[in-house]
Design a protein around this motif. Structure first.
Motif, PDB file in Angstrom:
ATOM      1  N   VAL A 127     -16.206 -56.690 -15.038  1.00 19.37           N
ATOM      2  CA  VAL A 127     -16.763 -56.094 -14.253  1.00 19.37           C
ATOM      3  C   VAL A 127     -17.883 -56.844 -14.034  1.00 19.37           C
ATOM      4  O   VAL A 127     -17.831 -57.256 -12.695  1.00 19.37           O
ATOM      5  N   LEU A 128     -18.608 -57.258 -14.328  1.00 18.74           N
ATOM      6  CA  LEU A 128     -19.972 -57.073 -14.981  1.00 18.74           C
ATOM      7  C   LEU A 128     -20.211 -58.429 -14.613  1.00 18.74           C
ATOM      8  O   LEU A 128     -21.585 -58.795 -14.487  1.00 18.74           O
ATOM      9  N   VAL A 129     -19.962 -59.373 -15.141  1.00 22.23           N
ATOM     10  CA  VAL A 129     -20.089 -60.605 -15.681  1.00 22.23           C
ATOM     11  C   VAL A 129     -20.359 -60.955 -14.438  1.00 22.23           C
ATOM     12  O   VAL A 129     -19.780 -61.320 -13.141  1.00 22.23           O
ATOM     13  N   LEU A 130     -21.570 -62.306 -14.094  1.00 14.74           N
ATOM     14  CA  LEU A 130     -22.285 -63.190 -13.483  1.00 14.74           C
ATOM     15  C   LEU A 130     -21.618 -64.422 -13.226  1.00 14.74           C
ATOM     16  O   LEU A 130     -20.571 -64.749 -14.221  1.00 14.74           O
ATOM     17  N   GLU A 131     -20.942 -64.584 -11.617  1.00 11.42           N
ATOM     18  CA  GLU A 131     -20.126 -65.823 -11.798  1.00 11.42           C
ATOM     19  C   GLU A 131     -21.019 -66.905 -12.383  1.00 11.42           C
ATOM     20  O   GLU A 131     -22.120 -67.392 -12.463  1.00 11.42           O
ATOM     21  N   GLY A 132     -19.910 -67.304 -13.103  1.00 15.24           N
ATOM     22  CA  GLY A 132     -20.166 -68.862 -13.368  1.00 15.24           C
ATOM     23  C   GLY A 132     -20.072 -68.725 -14.558  1.00 15.24           C
ATOM     24  O   GLY A 132     -20.056 -70.175 -15.659  1.00 15.24           O
ATOM     25  N   GLY A 133     -20.133 -67.469 -15.575  1.00 17.28           N
ATOM     26  CA  GLY A 133     -20.851 -66.674 -16.367  1.00 17.28           C
ATOM     27  C   GLY A 133     -19.042 -66.288 -17.297  1.00 17.28           C
ATOM     28  O   GLY A 133     -18.579 -66.339 -18.647  1.00 17.28           O
ATOM     29  N   GLU A 134     -17.765 -67.255 -16.459  1.00 19.75           N
ATOM     30  CA  GLU A 134     -16.866 -66.405 -16.798  1.00 19.75           C
ATOM     31  C   GLU A 134     -16.233 -67.310 -18.808  1.00 19.75           C
ATOM     32  O   GLU A 134     -15.692 -66.663 -19.500  1.00 19.75           O
ATOM     33  N   ALA A 135     -16.178 -68.182 -18.663  1.00 23.12           N
ATOM     34  CA  ALA A 135     -16.174 -69.167 -19.905  1.00 23.12           C
ATOM     35  C   ALA A 135     -17.098 -69.077 -21.248  1.00 23.12           C
ATOM     36  O   ALA A 135     -16.309 -68.745 -22.256  1.00 23.12           O
ATOM     37  N   GLU A 136     -18.245 -68.652 -21.136  1.00 23.93           N
ATOM     38  CA  GLU A 136     -19.120 -68.214 -22.393  1.00 23.93           C
ATOM     39  C   GLU A 136     -18.708 -66.235 -22.609  1.00 23.93           C
ATOM     40  O   GLU A 136     -18.451 -66.559 -23.731  1.00 23.93           O
ATOM     41  N   LEU A 137     -18.444 -66.131 -21.246  1.00 27.14           N
ATOM     42  CA  LEU A 137     -17.966 -64.270 -21.914  1.00 27.14           C
ATOM     43  C   LEU A 137     -16.198 -65.003 -22.836  1.00 27.14           C
ATOM     44  O   LEU A 137     -16.383 -63.727 -23.921  1.00 27.14           O
ATOM     45  N   ALA A 138     -15.481 -65.336 -21.896  1.00 27.52           N
ATOM     46  CA  ALA A 138     -14.320 -65.662 -22.601  1.00 27.52           C
ATOM     47  C   ALA A 138     -14.458 -66.478 -24.188  1.00 27.52           C
ATOM     48  O   ALA A 138     -13.683 -65.864 -25.104  1.00 27.52           O
ATOM     49  N   GLY A 139     -15.300 -67.330 -24.810  1.00 29.48           N
ATOM     50  CA  GLY A 139     -15.749 -67.380 -25.835  1.00 29.48           C
ATOM     51  C   GLY A 139     -15.681 -67.001 -26.580  1.00 29.48           C
ATOM     52  O   GLY A 139     -15.637 -66.473 -27.265  1.00 29.48           O
TER      53      GLY A 139
END
Length: 227
Positions: A127-139
């Motif tokens: 919900v909170l992840v900043l735009e562009g941070g999805e791949a890092e969060l996925a890792g």
């Protein structure tokens, strides 16, 4: 004592009543008439409230207060030693959806040893992840593939899928992990991403077959899934 003070005292006492229905009504009253002086008590109660539906009302009551007041206090609660306090604070942050809280969703929370805290952290992070941070969060989320029982694994798969195509490089790498549980979970997640109607049980059983075929050297199907 002024009427307002009496009502406040009654609501605060109600939150500690032995009856769940009374606590529910007290939380409803606090949310209906939000007042900053209730915030600490609501957060404290979230940490120990045994009834799910009362906790949901406590969270709702917190969302009725200004996020500038609640979010810093909820972030502080993420450092609590009590697992329920961390989990409920995360849940409430996901409902408030103020992305200023994003830096507080740490790797430590995303890998918390308590399954319920980790699952709530995964949902909140999406919900909170900043735009562009999805791949890092996925890792980071991918480090938890293979963890726990079906319910925990499904929560992680849903969180990953919510990040969209950004997860694919991470999933492809996980499909070749030495740990068969990680491979199975990664393959099942990819199946669900491609076919949301397949259902998790079907996807995980199919993934088991793919992994088993690959391990036995009949791996045409498994190798195809890894690409």
């Amino acid at each position: 004592m002024p009427k307002g003070d009496r009502n406040t005292m009654r609501a605060l006492q109600g939150l500690e009543n032995s009856s769940p229905s009374v606590r529910l009504q007290a939380a409803l009253a606090v949310g209906t008439n939000p007042d900053p002086q209730f915030i600490d008590k609501l957060i404290d109660r979230c940490a120990i409230e045994p009834e799910f539906y009362v906790r949901e009302m406590l969270t709702w009551a917190l969302t009725r207060h200004a996020s500038s007041l609640t979010v810093p206090k909820l972030i502080d609660e993420l450092r609590s030693e009590r697992a329920q306090a961390r989990s409920q604070a995360l849940h409430t942050l996901s409902k408030i959806a103020d992305r200023q809280a994003w830096p507080a969703i740490t790797r430590a929370l995303l890998t918390d040893p308590d399954d319920e805290v980790a699952r709530t952290a995964w949902r909140t992070a999406v919900v909170l992840v900043l735009e562009g941070g999805e791949a890092e969060l996925a890792g980071v989320l991918a480090t938890q593939l293979g963890r726990g029982e079906r319910e925990t694994q499904l929560s992680l798969s849903r969180a990953l899928i919510a990040l969209g195509e950004a997860i694919m490089p991470t999933l492809r790498a996980a499909m070749t992990d030495p740990d068969p549980r990680v491979r199975q979970h990664a393959i099942a997640t990819e199946r669900l991403l491609r076919d949301p109607d397949a259902g998790f049980e079907f996807a995980i059983e199919e993934a088991k077959r793919v992994v088993a075929l690959g391990a036995s050297g009949q791996g045409g199907a498994g190798q195809g899934a890894d690409r």
